[in-house]
Design a protein around this motif. Structure first.
Motif, mmCIF file in Angstrom:
data_model
loop_
_atom_site.group_PDB
_atom_site.id
_atom_site.type_symbol
_atom_site.label_atom_id
_atom_site.label_comp_id
_atom_site.label_asym_id
_atom_site.label_seq_id
_atom_site.Cartn_x
_atom_site.Cartn_y
_atom_site.Cartn_z
ATOM 1 N N GLU A 274 0.765 -1.290 0.166
ATOM 2 C CA GLU A 274 0.101 -0.205 0.084
ATOM 3 C C GLU A 274 0.739 1.373 -0.053
ATOM 4 O O GLU A 274 0.452 2.332 -0.472
ATOM 5 C CB GLU A 274 -0.904 0.199 1.214
ATOM 6 C CG GLU A 274 -0.277 0.265 2.525
ATOM 7 C CD GLU A 274 0.426 -1.086 2.967
ATOM 8 O OE1 GLU A 274 0.773 -1.029 4.254
ATOM 9 O OE2 GLU A 274 0.072 -2.286 2.456
ATOM 10 N N GLU A 278 0.616 4.618 -2.556
ATOM 11 C CA GLU A 278 0.504 6.013 -1.919
ATOM 12 C C GLU A 278 1.703 6.895 -2.597
ATOM 13 O O GLU A 278 1.561 8.061 -3.000
ATOM 14 C CB GLU A 278 0.890 5.827 -0.518
ATOM 15 C CG GLU A 278 1.100 7.283 0.051
ATOM 16 C CD GLU A 278 1.307 7.293 1.696
ATOM 17 O OE1 GLU A 278 1.844 8.237 2.147
ATOM 18 O OE2 GLU A 278 1.294 6.116 2.342
ATOM 19 N N LYS A 281 0.714 7.720 -6.336
ATOM 20 C CA LYS A 281 -0.362 8.465 -6.493
ATOM 21 C C LYS A 281 -0.296 10.016 -6.899
ATOM 22 O O LYS A 281 -0.953 10.269 -8.129
ATOM 23 C CB LYS A 281 -1.404 8.401 -5.463
ATOM 24 C CG LYS A 281 -2.747 8.876 -5.427
ATOM 25 C CD LYS A 281 -3.671 8.535 -4.179
ATOM 26 C CE LYS A 281 -4.985 9.186 -4.519
ATOM 27 N NZ LYS A 281 -5.922 9.094 -3.262
#
Length: 288
Positions: A274, A278, A281
């Protein structure tokens, strides 16, 4: 397009996942699904740090089959003799696996089976040469294969090594053996990549995907600094700001590598996929 084609047409992103410690592939498949759409291929490590995990080639096949993401399983010389290595490579091709990252492998005494006997019949150069011979339809005893694979061998490189001349020499040996691409240990500033290219004579003979790792803490930075260069300024930022500083530095390196026209980046989540999502993004799924 295969990974080899993508490497000729733009900035390529890969990311690494670890196989599970048990017989259920679901947790790793979930990680690969998170990465789908963000990366061009997923690396699957081979008993990392000499710890028992699910077979990398078999798991890579499952990832590719269930997610559609191209895979790059790791294959180490630590655990297999030349007969087993050739058998695994032929089996990889039969399962639809087209890329293999070859490594020497961490010694067993570092892992959870310190009593295991290592093989190390040959190292990364020998493994690349093995793939090149199999691709030509030959086995290591000089016999002919009934059918040949078309595997793409990749190799590892450490641009943050203390002795860049020695690292460049090892890299050239792997390329001369038949390596088609490389994935590097993490770099924490663009200058590290530039310095290694200088040691190679200004450019790399094969595409290099530069390692990017978002450091999460000062302790993590000190551990990583044992085997590659971590800038003092980043260490100081981590001491003040922690995880935010590591994420900001990783995003900066990605932007600079992309702006400099590098071949791509290899992302290290260290079990925290994850974080990569991040990290990517604000850059856009394909870095704009």
């Amino acid at each position: 397009m295969r990974l080899t084609d993508k490497l000729d047409h733009g900035f390529v992103l890969t990311a690494e996942v670890d196989p599970p410690r048990g017989a259920d592939p679901a947790p790793t498949l979930k990680q690969a699904l998170i990465l789908r759409g963000y990366v061009d291929a997923v690396n699957v490590s081979d008993a990392p740090m000499a710890n028992l995990r699910m077979n990398s080639i078999m798991l890579a096949h499952l990832i590719q089959h269930h997610t559609g993401v191209e895979v790059i399983p790791h294959l180490t010389a630590r655990d297999r003799n030349r007969l087993a290595l050739q058998a695994d490579l032929l089996g990889a091709w039969a399962l639809g696996v087209k890329n293999v990252l070859v490594l020497g492998g961490d010694p067993p005494e570092r892992g959870d089976h310190p009593e295991a006997r290592p093989v190390y019949e040959f190292g990364a150069v020998g493994l690349v040469e093995t793939i090149a011979r199999l691709n030509r339809g030959e086995n290591l005893s000089g016999g002919s294969l009934e059918s040949a694979p078309d595997l793409t061998p990749g190799v590892a490189v450490n641009p943050g090594a203390a002795d860049l001349a020695a690292e460049a020499e090892k890299f050239w040996a792997k390329v001369e053996a038949g390596a088609r691409f490389a994935q590097s240990q993490p770099v924490f500033c663009p200058e590290t990549a530039a310095a290694f290219l200088d040691a190679l004579g200004g450019r790399s003979p094969v595409p290099i995907l530069w390692g990017v790792l978002p450091l999460r803490s000062l302790k993590m930075a000190r551990n990583v600094a044992r085997w590659t260069r971590v800038p003092e300024a980043l260490v100081a930022d981590l001491e003040r700001e922690g995880r935010a500083a590591g994420m900001r530095a990783a995003q900066h390196v990605l932007r600079e590598l992309h702006a400099a026209g590098m071949d791509g980046a290899h992302l290290y989540p260290l079990g925290r996929v994850e974080l990569l999502k991040e990290m990517l993004k604000p850059l856009g799924a394909r870095l704009g």
